[in-house]
Design a protein around this motif. Structure first.
Motif, PDB file in Angstrom:
ATOM      1  N   LYS A 212       0.935  -1.329  -0.022  1.00  0.00           N
ATOM      2  CA  LYS A 212      -0.093  -0.131  -0.180  1.00  0.00           C
ATOM      3  C   LYS A 212       0.854   1.359   0.064  1.00  0.00           C
ATOM      4  CE  LYS A 212      -3.330   2.180   3.196  1.00  0.00           C
ATOM      5  NZ  LYS A 212      -4.217   1.814   4.250  1.00  0.00           N
ATOM      6  N   ILE A 213       1.961   1.014   0.861  1.00  0.00           N
ATOM      7  CA  ILE A 213       2.770   2.433   0.868  1.00  0.00           C
ATOM      8  C   ILE A 213       3.484   2.572  -0.529  1.00  0.00           C
ATOM      9  CG2 ILE A 213       4.680   3.470   2.201  1.00  0.00           C
ATOM     10  CD1 ILE A 213       3.707   2.268   4.563  1.00  0.00           C
ATOM     11  N   ALA A 214       4.064   1.551  -0.862  1.00  0.00           N
ATOM     12  CA  ALA A 214       4.843   1.399  -2.154  1.00  0.00           C
ATOM     13  C   ALA A 214       4.299   2.049  -3.035  1.00  0.00           C
ATOM     14  CB  ALA A 214       5.521   0.193  -2.612  1.00  0.00           C
ATOM     15  N   ARG A 215       2.792   1.616  -3.406  1.00  0.00           N
ATOM     16  CA  ARG A 215       2.110   2.202  -4.427  1.00  0.00           C
ATOM     17  C   ARG A 215       1.764   3.589  -4.180  1.00  0.00           C
ATOM     18  NH1 ARG A 215      -0.370   1.430  -9.312  1.00  0.00           N
ATOM     19  NH2 ARG A 215      -2.560   2.140  -9.508  1.00  0.00           N
TER      20      ARG A 215
ATOM     21  N   GLY B 188       5.902 -11.616   1.790  1.00  0.00           N
ATOM     22  CA  GLY B 188       6.262 -10.291   2.647  1.00  0.00           C
ATOM     23  C   GLY B 188       7.665  -9.855   2.302  1.00  0.00           C
ATOM     24  N   ILE B 189       8.513 -10.606   2.014  1.00  0.00           N
ATOM     25  CA  ILE B 189       9.786 -10.289   1.663  1.00  0.00           C
ATOM     26  C   ILE B 189       9.941  -9.322   0.602  1.00  0.00           C
ATOM     27  CG2 ILE B 189      12.411 -10.664   1.070  1.00  0.00           C
ATOM     28  CD1 ILE B 189      11.957 -13.146   2.740  1.00  0.00           C
ATOM     29  N   ARG B 190       9.079  -9.767  -0.562  1.00  0.00           N
ATOM     30  CA  ARG B 190       8.954  -9.133  -1.849  1.00  0.00           C
ATOM     31  C   ARG B 190       8.343  -7.993  -1.624  1.00  0.00           C
ATOM     32  NH1 ARG B 190       5.868 -12.528  -4.017  1.00  0.00           N
ATOM     33  NH2 ARG B 190       3.874 -10.898  -3.801  1.00  0.00           N
ATOM     34  N   GLU B 191       7.068  -7.811  -0.775  1.00  0.00           N
ATOM     35  CA  GLU B 191       6.532  -6.602  -0.653  1.00  0.00           C
ATOM     36  C   GLU B 191       7.350  -5.404   0.163  1.00  0.00           C
ATOM     37  OE1 GLU B 191       3.688  -5.861  -2.093  1.00  0.00           O
ATOM     38  OE2 GLU B 191       3.550  -7.908  -3.072  1.00  0.00           O
ATOM     39  N   ILE B 192       7.959  -6.309   1.095  1.00  0.00           N
ATOM     40  CA  ILE B 192       9.047  -5.269   1.766  1.00  0.00           C
ATOM     41  C   ILE B 192      10.263  -4.524   0.935  1.00  0.00           C
ATOM     42  CG2 ILE B 192      10.608  -4.988   3.727  1.00  0.00           C
ATOM     43  CD1 ILE B 192       8.769  -7.041   5.000  1.00  0.00           C
ATOM     44  N   ALA B 193      10.638  -5.442  -0.039  1.00  0.00           N
ATOM     45  CA  ALA B 193      11.695  -4.881  -0.964  1.00  0.00           C
ATOM     46  C   ALA B 193      11.064  -3.953  -2.000  1.00  0.00           C
ATOM     47  CB  ALA B 193      12.339  -6.228  -1.505  1.00  0.00           C
ATOM     48  N   LYS B 194       9.727  -4.000  -2.381  1.00  0.00           N
ATOM     49  CA  LYS B 194       9.194  -3.230  -3.323  1.00  0.00           C
ATOM     50  C   LYS B 194       8.867  -1.805  -2.538  1.00  0.00           C
ATOM     51  CE  LYS B 194       4.820  -4.152  -4.084  1.00  0.00           C
ATOM     52  NZ  LYS B 194       3.667  -4.855  -4.701  1.00  0.00           N
ATOM     53  N   LEU B 195       8.966  -1.923  -1.215  1.00  0.00           N
ATOM     54  CA  LEU B 195       8.403  -0.586  -0.517  1.00  0.00           C
ATOM     55  C   LEU B 195       9.956   0.152  -0.447  1.00  0.00           C
ATOM     56  CD1 LEU B 195       7.286   1.350   1.959  1.00  0.00           C
ATOM     57  CD2 LEU B 195       7.890  -0.708   3.362  1.00  0.00           C
ATOM     58  N   ALA B 196      10.998  -0.509   0.085  1.00  0.00           N
ATOM     59  CA  ALA B 196      12.205  -0.081  -0.221  1.00  0.00           C
ATOM     60  C   ALA B 196      12.652   0.665  -1.399  1.00  0.00           C
ATOM     61  CB  ALA B 196      13.398  -1.181   0.341  1.00  0.00           C
ATOM     62  N   HIS B 197      12.406  -0.144  -2.356  1.00  0.00           N
ATOM     63  CA  HIS B 197      12.626   0.350  -3.860  1.00  0.00           C
ATOM     64  C   HIS B 197      11.946   1.551  -4.158  1.00  0.00           C
ATOM     65  CE1 HIS B 197      13.819  -0.919  -8.122  1.00  0.00           C
ATOM     66  NE2 HIS B 197      12.986   0.160  -8.476  1.00  0.00           N
ATOM     67  N   ALA B 198      10.588   1.445  -3.816  1.00  0.00           N
ATOM     68  CA  ALA B 198       9.891   2.774  -4.278  1.00  0.00           C
ATOM     69  C   ALA B 198      10.394   3.993  -3.457  1.00  0.00           C
ATOM     70  CB  ALA B 198       8.499   2.533  -3.659  1.00  0.00           C
ATOM     71  N   TYR B 199      10.885   3.767  -2.031  1.00  0.00           N
ATOM     72  CA  TYR B 199      11.490   4.987  -1.627  1.00  0.00           C
ATOM     73  C   TYR B 199      12.651   5.538  -2.088  1.00  0.00           C
ATOM     74  CZ  TYR B 199       7.858   5.751   2.418  1.00  0.00           C
ATOM     75  OH  TYR B 199       6.951   6.137   3.137  1.00  0.00           O
ATOM     76  N   ALA B 200      13.524   4.517  -2.362  1.00  0.00           N
ATOM     77  CA  ALA B 200      14.908   4.870  -2.875  1.00  0.00           C
ATOM     78  C   ALA B 200      14.803   5.510  -4.064  1.00  0.00           C
ATOM     79  CB  ALA B 200      15.780   3.661  -2.770  1.00  0.00           C
ATOM     80  N   GLU B 201      13.913   4.936  -4.999  1.00  0.00           N
ATOM     81  CA  GLU B 201      13.857   5.440  -6.352  1.00  0.00           C
ATOM     82  C   GLU B 201      13.197   6.981  -6.407  1.00  0.00           C
ATOM     83  OE1 GLU B 201      13.228   3.147 -10.386  1.00  0.00           O
ATOM     84  OE2 GLU B 201      11.420   3.342  -9.233  1.00  0.00           O
TER      85      GLU B 201
END
Length: 465
Positions: free
Chosen positions: A291-294, A326-339
């Motif tokens: 949700k946060i990543a999106r 869970g790991i995939r979604e957390i990695a997606k979250l980190a990717h969204a913020y970093a990018e």
């Protein structure tokens, strides 16, 4: 318009238009009075109406393209002519940099068109996805939205539904599973309104807060300051209300990923995206991370600053969470913020431990400014584990192990795990009183308004979807 088109003159055509059909009434309710200009009104499929009304107009004086499927004309059946009308709307939106609102209410494709119907859906879906991140797209689901149409609607930036609408890829045969309520719980719908009129008002509100395109600045608003200030122990929504301008918070996806809260709001009249971890609902779960990543990517696409409030002991760790990705979604979250290159401000309001701190508030999140409340705790491990690791000798000397562990954990929070200790190492830019949060956030956003970032040349990152 009648399903069968027989036009001998312009007067005949205008007289044949039924302005009381749901498709036209919805456009009329969405757009400013007398502003709608219809496109391709004479387009037909085998002599019958295309089942969709398309054109452009204004919402609060700002140009918007719109299409509205007409359930009263051949059940809104999707044909090649239907798709061409919608495709033209997207082409014009791309040329002019104006938002698109799609109003969905159709029973599906016209099966007699066979493969042409599939091609029609393909063209529309390509138009939606190719325009993503260029202009805001809002799907307004007010009837049945099924199959490929559901894929189209879900590909928009935001999805607003009426409570009576249905949204599904393939019908389950269970009305409850195809309902707006189910779409809200799955995260498919961002907002669910009581009826059509309320849903249309929600779309107007969202359009008012979004820029016209990815090169335009977000709109500015007159504002009133909130009545209260943030305070230690405040709930997430109380913090939002204390930091944002009065009555400006529009929370999204309230029933999905409840360990996180996302909202659009204004701060000193400037639009911002607000993100928070909701500790009352436990550790951050896979749905909350998604949700946060999106949401962060939506804000970044249109250069809306993101303010993240962090109070979480970590990510949810369990066999069930791992199976749910869970790991995939957390990695997606980190990717969204970093990018994301939009302005990013983090405020640590409570706990920020381990990987959760890294992803949401640390350098891994590329935060421009990090604030922490004076009672916040920043630590690589939770305080109890830190005591076991770093103060084991102290624990060995105690008689009541459980009591001593708890007391030492509190001591650790106030010393090695305190916000002041993190600030000494340059990991936090300022330690603030909770009551100063709105002022500090507003000041940081003002200073970051001119932020510009040049990224490494690449086609795009490979987010762990």
């Amino acid at each position: 318009m009648n399903s069968e088109i027989k036009v001998q003159s312009l007067a005949d055509f205008r007289n044949s238009i039924d302005e009381t059909t749901p498709a036209r009434k919805r456009i009329s309710s969405l757009l400013d009075p007398e502003s709608f200009v219809e496109l391709d009104a004479f387009a037909a499929s085998n002599g019958e109406s295309c089942g969709v009304v398309t054109g452009y107009g204004y919402v609060d004086g700002n140009p918007v393209y719109v299409f509205s499927q007409d359930i009263k004309a051949a059940s809104g059946a999707v044909t090649m002519a239907h798709s061409k009308k919608i495709k033209k709307v997207y082409e014009l939106a791309a040329k002019t940099g104006s938002p698109v609102v799609g109003i969905y209410d159709s029973n599906g494709a016209k099966l007699t068109e066979g493969v042409d119907a599939l091609a029609a859906y393909g063209e529309m879906l390509a138009s939606v996805n190719n325009l993503s991140g260029v202009v805001p797209q809002i799907s307004l689901v007010l009837g049945t939205c099924a199959g490929t149409a559901a894929m189209m609607a879900c590909s928009a930036d935001l999805v607003v539904m009426s409570k009576k609408a249905e949204f599904f890829l393939a019908s389950s045969g269970d009305t409850a599973k195809d309902s707006a309520q189910a779409a809200a719980k799955s995260g498919t719908a961002h907002l669910v309104a009581e009826n059509d009129d309320a849903a249309i008002e929600q779309v107007k509100k969202l359009l008012s807060m979004l820029p016209s395109n990815n090169l335009s600045a977000a709109p500015l608003f007159d504002f009133a300051a909130p009545d209260t200030a943030a305070a230690a122990g405040s709930s997430v929504r109380d913090i939002f209300a204390a930091v944002a301008d009065a009555d400006s918070v529009v929370e999204l996806q309230t029933q999905f990923g409840v360990s996180a809260v996302t909202a659009l709001a204004t701060v000193n009249g400037n639009v911002a995206g607000l993100v928070a971890t909701d500790r009352e609902n436990g550790a951050l779960c896979a749905d909350g991370a998604s949700k946060i990543a999106r949401f962060v990517r939506l804000c970044d696409a249109f250069n809306i600053p993101v303010v993240t409030f962090v109070d979480v002991e970590g990510f949810r760790v369990s066999a069930e969470s791992e199976l749910a990705g869970g790991i995939r979604e957390i990695a997606k979250l980190a990717h969204a913020y970093a990018e994301a290159t939009t302005a990013k401000v983090s405020v640590i309001t409570g706990a920020a431990y381990g990987s959760a701190y890294v992803a949401l508030a640390g350098k891994g999140a590329n935060a421009d400014v990090v604030f922490a409340w004076e009672n916040a705790t920043v630590s690589a491990l939770n305080p109890e584990a830190s005591v076991e690791l770093f103060w084991h000798d102290k624990l060995k000397k105690t008689k009541n192990l459980a009591q001593s562990r708890a007391e030492l954990a509190e001591e650790y929070k106030c010393t090695l795990g305190s916000a002041f200790e993190a600030a000494k190492g340059g990991h936090i830019d300022a330690v603030i009183d909770p009551a100063e949060t709105r002022m500090s956030v507003a000041s940081a956003l003002d200073m970051l308004a001119g932020k510009r970032v040049s990224k490494l040349p690449k086609k795009h990152g490979n987010m762990p979807l």
